[in-house]
Design a protein around this motif. Structure first.
Motif, mmCIF file in Angstrom:
data_model
loop_
_atom_site.group_PDB
_atom_site.id
_atom_site.type_symbol
_atom_site.label_atom_id
_atom_site.label_comp_id
_atom_site.label_asym_id
_atom_site.label_seq_id
_atom_site.Cartn_x
_atom_site.Cartn_y
_atom_site.Cartn_z
ATOM 1 N N PHE A 218 -6.580 12.853 -3.607
ATOM 2 C CA PHE A 218 -5.312 13.543 -3.785
ATOM 3 C C PHE A 218 -5.478 14.997 -3.390
ATOM 4 O O PHE A 218 -6.605 15.512 -3.267
ATOM 5 C CB PHE A 218 -4.790 13.410 -5.215
ATOM 6 C CG PHE A 218 -5.760 13.821 -6.280
ATOM 7 C CD1 PHE A 218 -5.694 15.079 -6.869
ATOM 8 C CD2 PHE A 218 -6.742 12.949 -6.728
ATOM 9 C CE1 PHE A 218 -6.580 15.463 -7.864
ATOM 10 C CE2 PHE A 218 -7.634 13.316 -7.726
ATOM 11 C CZ PHE A 218 -7.554 14.587 -8.297
ATOM 12 N N LEU B 269 5.427 10.467 0.375
ATOM 13 C CA LEU B 269 4.647 10.340 -0.850
ATOM 14 C C LEU B 269 5.313 11.131 -1.969
ATOM 15 O O LEU B 269 5.890 12.202 -1.719
ATOM 16 C CB LEU B 269 3.229 10.868 -0.633
ATOM 17 C CG LEU B 269 2.381 10.127 0.402
ATOM 18 C CD1 LEU B 269 1.081 10.882 0.669
ATOM 19 C CD2 LEU B 269 2.077 8.712 -0.060
ATOM 20 N N GLN C 273 -10.042 7.462 -5.657
ATOM 21 C CA GLN C 273 -8.789 7.933 -5.103
ATOM 22 C C GLN C 273 -8.932 9.341 -4.537
ATOM 23 O O GLN C 273 -9.826 10.105 -4.910
ATOM 24 C CB GLN C 273 -7.679 7.898 -6.149
ATOM 25 C CG GLN C 273 -7.850 8.853 -7.314
ATOM 26 C CD GLN C 273 -6.717 8.715 -8.310
ATOM 27 O OE1 GLN C 273 -6.818 7.965 -9.282
ATOM 28 N NE2 GLN C 273 -5.634 9.443 -8.088
ATOM 29 N N GLU D 114 -0.804 12.383 -4.596
ATOM 30 C CA GLU D 114 -1.825 11.350 -4.421
ATOM 31 C C GLU D 114 -1.695 10.756 -3.026
ATOM 32 O O GLU D 114 -0.594 10.462 -2.569
ATOM 33 C CB GLU D 114 -1.658 10.255 -5.475
ATOM 34 C CG GLU D 114 -1.908 10.749 -6.897
ATOM 35 C CD GLU D 114 -1.665 9.661 -7.914
ATOM 36 O OE1 GLU D 114 -2.580 9.371 -8.701
ATOM 37 O OE2 GLU D 114 -0.550 9.083 -7.907
ATOM 38 N N LEU D 115 -2.844 10.567 -2.348
ATOM 39 C CA LEU D 115 -2.839 10.078 -0.967
ATOM 40 C C LEU D 115 -3.278 8.628 -0.861
ATOM 41 O O LEU D 115 -2.575 7.792 -0.290
ATOM 42 C CB LEU D 115 -3.755 10.946 -0.098
ATOM 43 C CG LEU D 115 -3.456 12.440 -0.032
ATOM 44 C CD1 LEU D 115 -4.471 13.133 0.857
ATOM 45 C CD2 LEU D 115 -2.050 12.681 0.484
ATOM 46 N N ILE D 116 -4.466 8.333 -1.359
ATOM 47 C CA ILE D 116 -5.080 7.019 -1.194
ATOM 48 C C ILE D 116 -5.782 6.636 -2.489
ATOM 49 O O ILE D 116 -6.454 7.462 -3.114
ATOM 50 C CB ILE D 116 -6.103 7.027 -0.036
ATOM 51 C CG1 ILE D 116 -5.399 7.265 1.300
ATOM 52 C CG2 ILE D 116 -6.888 5.720 0.017
ATOM 53 C CD1 ILE D 116 -6.359 7.434 2.459
ATOM 54 N N LYS D 117 -5.635 5.364 -2.850
ATOM 55 C CA LYS D 117 -6.338 4.827 -4.013
ATOM 56 C C LYS D 117 -7.094 3.568 -3.603
ATOM 57 O O LYS D 117 -6.667 2.843 -2.711
ATOM 58 C CB LYS D 117 -5.362 4.481 -5.136
ATOM 59 C CG LYS D 117 -4.555 5.666 -5.652
ATOM 60 C CD LYS D 117 -3.606 5.222 -6.750
ATOM 61 C CE LYS D 117 -2.784 6.377 -7.286
ATOM 62 N NZ LYS D 117 -1.871 5.939 -8.381
ATOM 63 N N VAL E 109 0.828 -1.211 0.000
ATOM 64 C CA VAL E 109 0.000 0.000 0.000
ATOM 65 C C VAL E 109 0.860 1.258 0.000
ATOM 66 O O VAL E 109 0.535 2.257 -0.651
ATOM 67 C CB VAL E 109 -0.956 0.012 1.213
ATOM 68 C CG1 VAL E 109 -1.578 1.395 1.412
ATOM 69 C CG2 VAL E 109 -2.058 -1.027 1.023
ATOM 70 N N ARG E 110 1.972 1.221 0.699
ATOM 71 C CA ARG E 110 2.822 2.409 0.788
ATOM 72 C C ARG E 110 3.426 2.783 -0.557
ATOM 73 O O ARG E 110 3.788 3.939 -0.773
ATOM 74 C CB ARG E 110 3.927 2.187 1.819
ATOM 75 C CG ARG E 110 3.407 2.106 3.243
ATOM 76 C CD ARG E 110 4.529 2.041 4.250
ATOM 77 N NE ARG E 110 4.023 2.216 5.601
ATOM 78 C CZ ARG E 110 4.791 2.448 6.663
ATOM 79 N NH1 ARG E 110 6.111 2.521 6.512
ATOM 80 N NH2 ARG E 110 4.257 2.601 7.858
ATOM 81 N N GLU E 111 3.565 1.815 -1.451
ATOM 82 C CA GLU E 111 4.095 2.102 -2.788
ATOM 83 C C GLU E 111 2.978 2.364 -3.786
ATOM 84 O O GLU E 111 3.014 3.338 -4.534
ATOM 85 C CB GLU E 111 4.956 0.941 -3.266
ATOM 86 C CG GLU E 111 6.184 0.675 -2.410
ATOM 87 C CD GLU E 111 6.942 -0.556 -2.864
ATOM 88 O OE1 GLU E 111 6.575 -1.123 -3.925
ATOM 89 O OE2 GLU E 111 7.886 -0.963 -2.174
ATOM 90 N N SER E 112 1.978 1.498 -3.789
ATOM 91 C CA SER E 112 0.907 1.616 -4.772
ATOM 92 C C SER E 112 -0.158 2.621 -4.364
ATOM 93 O O SER E 112 -0.892 3.140 -5.205
ATOM 94 C CB SER E 112 0.237 0.255 -4.982
ATOM 95 O OG SER E 112 -0.481 -0.136 -3.811
ATOM 96 N N LEU E 113 -0.260 2.879 -3.059
ATOM 97 C CA LEU E 113 -1.310 3.728 -2.455
ATOM 98 C C LEU E 113 -2.688 3.087 -2.550
ATOM 99 O O LEU E 113 -3.683 3.691 -2.152
ATOM 100 C CB LEU E 113 -1.342 5.128 -3.076
ATOM 101 C CG LEU E 113 -0.036 5.917 -3.048
ATOM 102 C CD1 LEU E 113 -0.257 7.304 -3.652
ATOM 103 C CD2 LEU E 113 0.504 6.029 -1.632
#
Length: 380
Positions: A276, A253, A274, A265-268, A219-223
């Motif tokens: 951002f 990030l 998503q 971008e924060l979360i997907k 998650v930390r890489e792909s978000l």
């Protein structure tokens, strides 16, 4: 007031149960931990209404401890109660291994039999939980939970060993266990049964658990947040985070910058789109495009902005003046070209949500100037 004694209060299940009991009104709690003198436990038993008997061993250095602790401590508790004419309810954590012919399972089955005899002799309530694999925060890795071990190793960039990825697992989440235990405080005994079950359990495989945990790690890489509507995934995500080192809670990030400002971008989420944020310098206009299926939400967190929209087959302009003085969200429907302009001299910060992940091969973004003329209808 209910007088409660918890054995094994410092263990995984005990720690979670104690935390909950300390927040329950009308409960007076006594805690018996590994290493305490047996006389202290006997003292507690003199004045208790319900015993949560959680103390036990899973992987002792000496196999004789299975018998001396899992069965022996139970016998000591029951003998003291009978000798002193005490009949508190006993809630006991057994294991599904009690159905198997191994030292651990046999010792748990023997402890169950001791408690059943206590019930037959005194009429006291006995609640036995044959728990499957329990997982959650504070569970000890390399002891009795493959989930705890995997979380510890994966979160610390270590390889895990999987001997049989297809091996079936039955798992139960710690909070579900504690909820059921708390219900025992005043719950009457079930008719014709010593055995109680947790309402929600999960059936999966070793390989599937590992796969989910590796996805969580990424998650930390792909978000990309996994599908948390799946409860097993949700609980694994919660559990995984509890194994991070304190100096590893944060992560950086990527920041995309140009002459207009920045975008992060924060979360997907494949299920929820998503989120951002962007910064824009004074006078900067972003947007001037529309979408067919993608929809968005704009929220100004700092500064003041003009959000303009126009249905693509209309000349009617819609203008929302928004600022951090009155936080609000502006929905961007499909088929409306839209823009957001920083109307201050300073920087603005805006949070955006889109209902789908950006796909560079199918961006669903068509550029069209929002303001073809000076028509203007004020909104908000």
């Amino acid at each position: 007031m209910i007088n409660v004694t918890v054995t094994g209060a410092g263990g995984f299940i005990g720690k979670n149960l104690v935390d909950r009991l300390l927040r329950e009104k009308g409960v007076k709690l006594k805690q018996y931990r590994h290493g305490d003198d047996l006389s202290l436990l006997h003292e507690y038993l003199n004045d208790t209404d319900i015993i949560y008997h959680l103390a036990g061993v899973n992987r002792p250095q000496n196999k004789d401890e299975f018998e001396s602790v899992n069965r022996g401590l139970t016998e000591s508790i029951v003998s003291y109660l009978i000798d002193h004419h005490k009949t508190p309810k006993i809630v006991f954590t057994s294991s599904t291994q009690a159905e198997h012919n191994n030292p651990y399972g046999l010792s748990k089955k023997a402890a169950e039999d001791v408690l059943k005899a206590y019930n037959m002799k005194t009429g006291a309530d006995v609640c036995i939980y044959r728990l499957p694999g329990v997982f959650g925060k504070w569970c000890r890795p390399h002891y009795n939970s493959v989930v705890a071990t995997f979380c510890q190793e994966i979160s610390h960039d270590k390889d895990i060993e999987i001997h049989d990825a297809d091996k079936m697992l039955e798992l139960v989440y710690i909070d579900d266990v504690i909820d059921s235990f708390i219900n025992c405080l005043e719950q009457k005994k079930q008719e014709k049964s010593f055995y109680y079950t947790i309402n929600q359990t999960f059936h999966t495989t070793v390989g599937e658990v590992a796969q989910k945990l590796y996805e969580i790690k990424k998650v930390r890489e792909s978000l990309i947040i996994p599908d948390l509507s799946d409860k097993l995934t949700k609980y694994l995500y919660t559990t995984y985070l509890s194994y991070l080192d304190a100096n590893n809670f944060s992560y950086k990030l990527p920041v995309h910058e140009d002459e207009r400002g920045s975008l992060v971008e924060l979360i997907k989420s494949h299920q929820a789109g998503q989120i951002f944020i962007s910064t824009s310098r004074g006078g900067v206009v972003r947007g001037n495009h529309y979408h067919h299926t993608k929809v968005e939400k704009f929220c100004v967190l700092k500064g003041k902005a003009a959000i303009k929209l126009r249905e693509i087959d209309s000349e009617k302009l819609i203008n929302y003046q928004v600022s951090d003085q009155n936080i609000e969200i502006v929905d961007i429907p499909p088929g409306y070209t839209h823009s957001i302009e920083n109307v201050t001299d300073g920087e603005i910060i805006v949070m955006f949500w889109a209902n789908e992940l950006f796909d560079p091969d199918n961006p669903d973004t068509i550029y069209l100037d929002v303001q073809p003329n000076e028509a203007d209808e004020k909104k908000g």
